[in-house]
Scaffold this motif. Structure first.
Motif, PDB file in Angstrom:
ATOM      1  N   ALA A 208     -36.680  26.339 -49.761  1.00 46.41           N
ATOM      2  CA  ALA A 208     -36.286  27.522 -50.522  1.00 46.41           C
ATOM      3  C   ALA A 208     -35.007  28.142 -49.963  1.00 46.41           C
ATOM      4  CB  ALA A 208     -37.413  28.548 -50.512  1.00 46.41           C
ATOM      5  N   ALA A 209     -34.808  28.009 -48.640  1.00 43.62           N
ATOM      6  CA  ALA A 209     -33.609  28.556 -48.009  1.00 43.62           C
ATOM      7  C   ALA A 209     -32.477  27.536 -47.935  1.00 43.62           C
ATOM      8  CB  ALA A 209     -33.952  29.042 -46.605  1.00 43.62           C
TER       9      ALA A 209
ATOM     10  N   GLY B  88     -46.179  24.443 -45.658  1.00 41.79           N
ATOM     11  CA  GLY B  88     -45.598  25.777 -45.695  1.00 41.79           C
ATOM     12  C   GLY B  88     -44.238  25.841 -45.019  1.00 41.79           C
ATOM     13  N   TRP B  89     -44.099  25.147 -43.881  1.00 43.74           N
ATOM     14  CA  TRP B  89     -42.810  25.071 -43.166  1.00 43.74           C
ATOM     15  C   TRP B  89     -41.745  24.428 -44.049  1.00 43.74           C
ATOM     16  CZ3 TRP B  89     -40.958  20.122 -41.342  1.00 43.74           C
ATOM     17  CH2 TRP B  89     -39.813  20.173 -40.549  1.00 43.74           C
TER      18      TRP B  89
ATOM     19  N   SER C  25     -35.138  19.960 -43.076  1.00 43.14           N
ATOM     20  CA  SER C  25     -36.487  19.901 -42.505  1.00 43.14           C
ATOM     21  C   SER C  25     -36.686  18.597 -41.744  1.00 43.14           C
ATOM     22  CB  SER C  25     -37.543  20.044 -43.602  1.00 43.14           C
ATOM     23  OG  SER C  25     -37.381  19.032 -44.581  1.00 43.14           O
TER      24      SER C  25
ATOM     25  N   ARG D 204     -45.452  29.179 -44.273  1.00 47.09           N
ATOM     26  CA  ARG D 204     -44.292  29.822 -44.923  1.00 47.09           C
ATOM     27  C   ARG D 204     -43.956  31.140 -44.245  1.00 47.09           C
ATOM     28  NH1 ARG D 204     -46.961  27.937 -49.576  1.00 47.09           N
ATOM     29  NH2 ARG D 204     -47.914  29.991 -49.907  1.00 47.09           N
TER      30      ARG D 204
ATOM     31  N   GLU E 176     -41.699  24.074 -47.362  1.00 49.85           N
ATOM     32  CA  GLU E 176     -41.398  24.867 -48.559  1.00 49.85           C
ATOM     33  C   GLU E 176     -40.457  26.020 -48.238  1.00 49.85           C
ATOM     34  OE1 GLU E 176     -45.596  24.062 -51.006  1.00 49.85           O
ATOM     35  OE2 GLU E 176     -45.265  25.952 -49.941  1.00 49.85           O
ATOM     36  N   ALA E 177     -40.671  26.675 -47.098  1.00 47.83           N
ATOM     37  CA  ALA E 177     -39.791  27.785 -46.722  1.00 47.83           C
ATOM     38  C   ALA E 177     -38.381  27.297 -46.440  1.00 47.83           C
ATOM     39  CB  ALA E 177     -40.359  28.515 -45.502  1.00 47.83           C
TER      40      ALA E 177
ATOM     41  N   THR F  17     -42.178  30.513 -40.916  1.00 50.94           N
ATOM     42  CA  THR F  17     -40.832  29.950 -41.079  1.00 50.94           C
ATOM     43  C   THR F  17     -39.881  30.956 -41.715  1.00 50.94           C
ATOM     44  OG1 THR F  17     -41.915  27.798 -41.370  1.00 50.94           O
ATOM     45  CG2 THR F  17     -39.582  27.941 -41.934  1.00 50.94           C
ATOM     46  N   GLU F  18     -40.361  31.719 -42.683  1.00 51.85           N
ATOM     47  CA  GLU F  18     -39.522  32.755 -43.297  1.00 51.85           C
ATOM     48  C   GLU F  18     -39.120  33.815 -42.284  1.00 51.85           C
ATOM     49  OE1 GLU F  18     -42.036  33.960 -46.461  1.00 51.85           O
ATOM     50  OE2 GLU F  18     -41.466  32.283 -47.785  1.00 51.85           O
ATOM     51  N   HIS F  19     -40.010  34.105 -41.340  1.00 46.87           N
ATOM     52  CA  HIS F  19     -39.666  35.067 -40.291  1.00 46.87           C
ATOM     53  C   HIS F  19     -38.530  34.523 -39.428  1.00 46.87           C
ATOM     54  CE1 HIS F  19     -40.150  38.298 -37.421  1.00 46.87           C
ATOM     55  NE2 HIS F  19     -40.330  37.426 -36.439  1.00 46.87           N
TER      56      HIS F  19
END
Length: 351
Positions: free
Chosen positions: A222-223, A215-216, A227, A183, A218-219, A186-188
């Motif tokens: 969320a955005a 984690g990838w 995927s 996460r 989920e991020a 990916t969030e970065h």
């Protein structure tokens, strides 16, 4: 403390237990117990024996000691990977450094057991049950390698580096929060404005590979980003090179990649370079591990730090604690999970 005279002929041979006992002023059986764990030995006698052994340079015979203690003074490092990966993967090298550091203060010997990928733990299980080692540390665990059952059925303690699959409540383990690391990476990338973010995954029969992929996803979810750009590797550079080429053929507009290891990120960099892609202007790249190669890459890699040395040391410390307790090894497992850390370098800067 007075020590008996040893003539030159005797001095040419190693000191004996009888000589240690005589020097300490105790019986041979008391000296033996003191040297082999201190059971039923008074503090004064233990101090005298320790001083005599040190002064005479006495080293206990391991075979004789094991008959008294029922211990081998050896622990196994079990690696269910092909020989070539054991010899070349920086993760394995960092694991060995951590284990060696943690074992230095002890008198334990390390036995390396390389499990063939197709043997499902049978040979290893037999070895662990046979009393050749006092405990085991298991790294690079796969879903079907049989090592969870091997440890549970061996009657010796075992500690996994990496979360096990089926018996988390029964097995001791040390891990990094790989899902949080996925996460974080990916969030970065999302924060940089990237929208077509690919993932080159690790093996999905390993919890590390599964969790980083989770984690990838989920991020991205969320955005509210897709995927679909997923390709699987095996934590090696060659498989990631091929995976990156496949992704570029499917989606030339890919603008970011999260690779589940630094070795795979290096493979992605090579493929991107061959396709004329500039990193990070065209495609930003993040790896996972930070074990040395990331900082020295052609484009220094942003990566998620995986504290492998610390995890391996913690696994040995936990194992030694279990051995100190003595059988049965039924202490409730209390996993240690390290937090990931994002290390930002050139592969995501300058855009």
């Amino acid at each position: 403390m007075a020590f008996p005279y040893r003539n030159s002929l005797v001095e040419a041979s190693p000191p004996t237990l009888d000589e240690v006992a005589a020097a300490a002023g105790v019986s041979r059986s008391t000296a033996s117990r003191a040297i082999n764990g201190g059971l039923r030995v008074s503090p004064a006698a233990q101090t005298a024996v320790d001083a005599a052994a040190k002064l005479l340079g006495y080293s206990p015979n391991r075979a004789a000691r094991s008959l008294v203690t029922r211990r081998t003074d050896s622990i196994a490092l079990v690696i269910p990977e092909p020989d070539e990966r054991v010899l070349s993967d920086p993760f394995i090298g960092a694991t060995l450094r951590g284990i060696s550091a943690a074992l230095t203060p002890s008198d334990k010997q390390l036995v390396l057991l390389i499990a063939r990928p197709d043997e499902s733990g049978g040979r290893i299980a037999k070895y662990l049950r046979s009393g050749y080692v006092d405990g085991a540390v298991i790294v690079s665990h796969h879903r079907k390698d049989g090592l969870e059952d091997a440890v549970l059925g061996s009657r010796i303690p075992g500690v996994f580096v990496g979360r096990p699959f089926h018996a988390e409540d029964l097995l001791h383990y040390i891990d990094v929060d790989s899902a949080a690391g996925g996460r974080l990476a990916t969030e970065h990338l999302i924060g940089l404005g990237r929208r077509r973010i690919a993932h080159i995954a690790g093996p999905q029969d390993m919890t590390a590979g599964m969790d980083r992929t989770r984690g990838w996803r989920e991020a991205l979810q969320a955005a509210k980003l897709p995927s679909d750009l997923f390709a699987q590797g095996d934590f090696t550079t060659a498989t990631a090179y091929e995976a990156m080429n496949n992704i570029l053929h499917r989606e030339p507009g890919v603008d970011a990649v999260f690779a589940a290891s630094d070795l795979m990120a290096l493979g992605a960099l090579a493929a991107l370079r061959e396709h004329g892609k500039n990193v990070p202007h065209d495609v930003a790249v993040i790896g996972f591990d930070d074990l040395g190669g990331a900082a020295n890459a052609s484009t220094p890699l942003t990566t998620v730090r995986n504290p492998v040395v610390e995890m391996a040391s913690s696994a040995v410390e936990r194992l030694l604690h279990l051995l100190d307790k003595g059988a049965p090894f039924d202490e409730q497992p209390n996993p240690i999970v390290f937090a990931p850390e994002l290390i930002i370098r050139e592969s995501t800067r300058g855009y």
